[in-house]
Write a protein that holds these residues in place. Structure first.
Motif, mmCIF file in Angstrom:
data_model
loop_
_atom_site.group_PDB
_atom_site.id
_atom_site.type_symbol
_atom_site.label_atom_id
_atom_site.label_comp_id
_atom_site.label_asym_id
_atom_site.label_seq_id
_atom_site.Cartn_x
_atom_site.Cartn_y
_atom_site.Cartn_z
ATOM 1 N N VAL A 159 22.172 -23.233 -48.543
ATOM 2 C CA VAL A 159 22.018 -24.618 -48.985
ATOM 3 C C VAL A 159 23.395 -25.252 -49.102
ATOM 4 O O VAL A 159 24.319 -24.647 -49.664
ATOM 5 C CB VAL A 159 21.305 -24.686 -50.354
ATOM 6 N N SER A 160 23.529 -26.457 -48.586
ATOM 7 C CA SER A 160 24.771 -27.213 -48.759
ATOM 8 C C SER A 160 24.449 -28.594 -49.315
ATOM 9 O O SER A 160 23.425 -29.194 -48.977
ATOM 10 C CB SER A 160 25.522 -27.358 -47.435
ATOM 11 N N ILE A 161 25.341 -29.076 -50.163
ATOM 12 C CA ILE A 161 25.198 -30.390 -50.789
ATOM 13 C C ILE A 161 26.409 -31.221 -50.401
ATOM 14 O O ILE A 161 27.552 -30.766 -50.520
ATOM 15 C CB ILE A 161 25.113 -30.254 -52.322
ATOM 16 N N PHE A 162 26.151 -32.427 -49.944
ATOM 17 C CA PHE A 162 27.226 -33.346 -49.563
ATOM 18 C C PHE A 162 27.135 -34.574 -50.462
ATOM 19 O O PHE A 162 26.189 -35.359 -50.362
ATOM 20 C CB PHE A 162 27.110 -33.742 -48.091
ATOM 21 N N SER A 163 28.108 -34.724 -51.336
ATOM 22 C CA SER A 163 28.114 -35.841 -52.275
ATOM 23 C C SER A 163 28.814 -37.029 -51.623
ATOM 24 O O SER A 163 30.029 -37.026 -51.438
ATOM 25 C CB SER A 163 28.829 -35.426 -53.567
ATOM 26 N N ILE A 164 28.033 -38.047 -51.275
ATOM 27 C CA ILE A 164 28.600 -39.229 -50.613
ATOM 28 C C ILE A 164 29.259 -40.149 -51.641
ATOM 29 O O ILE A 164 30.330 -40.712 -51.401
ATOM 30 C CB ILE A 164 27.498 -39.975 -49.841
ATOM 31 N N ASP A 165 28.614 -40.302 -52.795
ATOM 32 C CA ASP A 165 29.190 -41.082 -53.891
ATOM 33 C C ASP A 165 29.835 -40.148 -54.904
ATOM 34 O O ASP A 165 29.475 -38.975 -55.006
ATOM 35 C CB ASP A 165 28.087 -41.896 -54.600
ATOM 36 N N ARG A 166 30.766 -40.672 -55.662
ATOM 37 C CA ARG A 166 31.342 -39.902 -56.767
ATOM 38 C C ARG A 166 30.372 -39.975 -57.942
ATOM 39 O O ARG A 166 30.355 -40.947 -58.693
ATOM 40 C CB ARG A 166 32.717 -40.455 -57.151
ATOM 41 N N CYS A 167 29.546 -38.936 -58.071
ATOM 42 C CA CYS A 167 28.510 -38.937 -59.096
ATOM 43 C C CYS A 167 28.376 -37.530 -59.666
ATOM 44 O O CYS A 167 28.784 -36.541 -59.043
ATOM 45 C CB CYS A 167 27.183 -39.412 -58.517
ATOM 46 N N SER A 168 27.801 -37.440 -60.845
ATOM 47 C CA SER A 168 27.603 -36.144 -61.483
ATOM 48 C C SER A 168 26.405 -35.433 -60.864
ATOM 49 O O SER A 168 25.344 -36.022 -60.683
ATOM 50 C CB SER A 168 27.371 -36.345 -62.982
ATOM 51 N N ILE A 169 26.578 -34.144 -60.533
ATOM 52 C CA ILE A 169 25.511 -33.345 -59.920
ATOM 53 C C ILE A 169 25.292 -32.082 -60.739
ATOM 54 O O ILE A 169 26.246 -31.415 -61.148
ATOM 55 C CB ILE A 169 25.867 -32.975 -58.467
ATOM 56 N N THR A 182 31.504 -33.549 -60.524
ATOM 57 C CA THR A 182 31.732 -34.641 -59.590
ATOM 58 C C THR A 182 32.636 -34.120 -58.480
ATOM 59 O O THR A 182 33.677 -33.500 -58.749
ATOM 60 C CB THR A 182 32.394 -35.840 -60.291
ATOM 61 N N PHE A 183 32.245 -34.370 -57.236
ATOM 62 C CA PHE A 183 32.973 -33.819 -56.097
ATOM 63 C C PHE A 183 33.744 -34.916 -55.376
ATOM 64 O O PHE A 183 33.256 -36.039 -55.212
ATOM 65 C CB PHE A 183 31.998 -33.130 -55.146
ATOM 66 N N ASN A 184 34.940 -34.561 -54.930
ATOM 67 C CA ASN A 184 35.831 -35.524 -54.293
ATOM 68 C C ASN A 184 35.821 -35.460 -52.773
ATOM 69 O O ASN A 184 36.371 -36.334 -52.115
ATOM 70 C CB ASN A 184 37.270 -35.309 -54.774
ATOM 71 N N ASN A 185 35.231 -34.393 -52.226
ATOM 72 C CA ASN A 185 35.223 -34.247 -50.772
ATOM 73 C C ASN A 185 33.927 -33.548 -50.366
ATOM 74 O O ASN A 185 33.327 -32.818 -51.142
ATOM 75 C CB ASN A 185 36.437 -33.444 -50.304
ATOM 76 N N TRP A 186 33.492 -33.774 -49.127
ATOM 77 C CA TRP A 186 32.188 -33.295 -48.685
ATOM 78 C C TRP A 186 32.067 -31.778 -48.713
ATOM 79 O O TRP A 186 30.993 -31.242 -48.940
ATOM 80 C CB TRP A 186 31.910 -33.799 -47.271
ATOM 81 N N TRP A 187 33.140 -31.049 -48.480
ATOM 82 C CA TRP A 187 33.063 -29.597 -48.364
ATOM 83 C C TRP A 187 32.818 -28.906 -49.698
ATOM 84 O O TRP A 187 32.365 -27.763 -49.746
ATOM 85 C CB TRP A 187 34.353 -29.041 -47.761
ATOM 86 N N GLN A 188 33.097 -29.585 -50.806
ATOM 87 C CA GLN A 188 33.206 -28.910 -52.095
ATOM 88 C C GLN A 188 31.897 -28.323 -52.627
ATOM 89 O O GLN A 188 31.924 -27.406 -53.436
ATOM 90 C CB GLN A 188 33.811 -29.870 -53.130
ATOM 91 N N ALA A 189 30.746 -28.840 -52.215
ATOM 92 C CA ALA A 189 29.465 -28.306 -52.723
ATOM 93 C C ALA A 189 28.655 -27.666 -51.597
ATOM 94 O O ALA A 189 27.435 -27.557 -51.685
ATOM 95 C CB ALA A 189 28.666 -29.408 -53.405
ATOM 96 N N THR A 190 29.349 -27.232 -50.554
ATOM 97 C CA THR A 190 28.657 -26.598 -49.432
ATOM 98 C C THR A 190 28.575 -25.081 -49.633
ATOM 99 O O THR A 190 29.173 -24.517 -50.546
ATOM 100 C CB THR A 190 29.372 -26.898 -48.105
ATOM 101 N N LEU A 191 27.818 -24.421 -48.752
ATOM 102 C CA LEU A 191 27.748 -22.958 -48.662
ATOM 103 C C LEU A 191 27.254 -22.310 -49.956
ATOM 104 O O LEU A 191 27.825 -21.329 -50.442
ATOM 105 C CB LEU A 191 29.112 -22.374 -48.256
ATOM 106 N N THR A 207 23.355 -38.488 -52.071
ATOM 107 C CA THR A 207 23.625 -37.066 -51.890
ATOM 108 C C THR A 207 22.792 -36.559 -50.726
ATOM 109 O O THR A 207 21.590 -36.836 -50.658
ATOM 110 C CB THR A 207 23.272 -36.283 -53.169
ATOM 111 N N ILE A 208 23.408 -35.818 -49.808
ATOM 112 C CA ILE A 208 22.688 -35.253 -48.669
ATOM 113 C C ILE A 208 22.536 -33.749 -48.882
ATOM 114 O O ILE A 208 23.506 -33.055 -49.182
ATOM 115 C CB ILE A 208 23.416 -35.542 -47.349
ATOM 116 N N ILE A 209 21.296 -33.276 -48.731
ATOM 117 C CA ILE A 209 20.979 -31.869 -48.940
ATOM 118 C C ILE A 209 20.654 -31.236 -47.590
ATOM 119 O O ILE A 209 19.862 -31.777 -46.811
ATOM 120 C CB ILE A 209 19.764 -31.703 -49.877
ATOM 121 N N TYR A 210 21.237 -30.064 -47.341
ATOM 122 C CA TYR A 210 20.968 -29.300 -46.128
ATOM 123 C C TYR A 210 20.391 -27.944 -46.499
ATOM 124 O O TYR A 210 20.971 -27.222 -47.326
ATOM 125 C CB TYR A 210 22.247 -29.116 -45.314
#
Length: 213
Positions: A159-169, A182-191, A207-210
């Motif tokens: 599962v990977s998460i891509f935070s498009i907005d700066r928001c709490s997850i 809160t994530f600053n770059n797309w890679w940070q909540a992946t893998l 937020t985009i979920i894969y």
């Protein structure tokens, strides 16, 4: 809280958009394409339908990549939209929304040019306020959310998460828990990896979920 189920090869969906990326070869997207009730092709994608027994119900786009043979064969269902402010995928999604077709599965949206792939995936965030759209590839499923949601999963599913907005997850049911981050770059909540048959994500931003197959 909305739950998003995993697609299956036996699933029959209402509306499919075939984009002009890599034509699907994996059983799930290919079966969904072959058995959908209504098929919209982004113009050049029509050229690949010879690989199936399927015919389009509509062809939408700027028609710059549609073969001459298909231009003649399908002349009665071609909807040529010349404006260049949107890409062919968005033209096709808008076409569906105007006809009240608001549950949309998109296949063929990735592969080939990487910039097209990134753009198409990010566009899920543009579509989600007016319709429920998902991208299914040969490798997994992309869905965009902006509120808490539950996802059907399999134990060990990547599962990977891509935070498009700066928001709490915050997540539940994943191997590497996320709590009010809160994530600053797309890679940070992946893998990440699912530890249950479903997991949940709490977010209030785009937020985009894969989920990998």
């Amino acid at each position: 809280m909305k739950k998003y189920n995993l697609p299956t090869a036996s699933q029959k969906v209402e509306t499919v958009i075939l984009a002009n990326g890599e034509f699907p070869s994996y059983s799930i997207p290919l079966s969904i394409l072959n058995h959908c009730n209504y098929l919209v092709c982004c113009d050049g994608a029509t050229n690949n339908l010879y690989k199936t027994s399927k015919s389009p119900d509509a062809i939408v786009g700027d028609c710059d990549s549609l073969s001459e043979d298909n231009r003649i064969r399908y002349s009665s269902i071609i909807h040529c939209i010349s404006e260049q402010e949107t890409n062919d995928l968005t033209k096709a999604v808008n076409f569906c929304r105007e006809r009240d077709l608001k549950t949309i599965t998109i296949v063929g949206a990735t592969g080939k040019r990487e910039d097209h792939t990134i753009a198409n995936i990010s566009l899920l965030c543009e579509y989600m306020n007016d319709c429920e759209a998902q991208i299914i590839t040969d490798y997994g499923i992309f869905i965009a959310i902006d509120r808490p949601a539950v996802f059907e999963s399999k134990i060990g599913q990547q599962v990977s998460i891509f935070s498009i907005d700066r928001c709490s997850i915050t997540t539940n049911g994943l191997k590497y828990p996320i709590k009010n981050q809160t994530f600053n770059n797309w890679w940070q909540a992946t893998l990440n990896e699912s530890t249950e048959t479903e997991f949940s994500i709490d977010t209030n931003g785009r937020t985009i979920i894969y989920r990998a197959f």
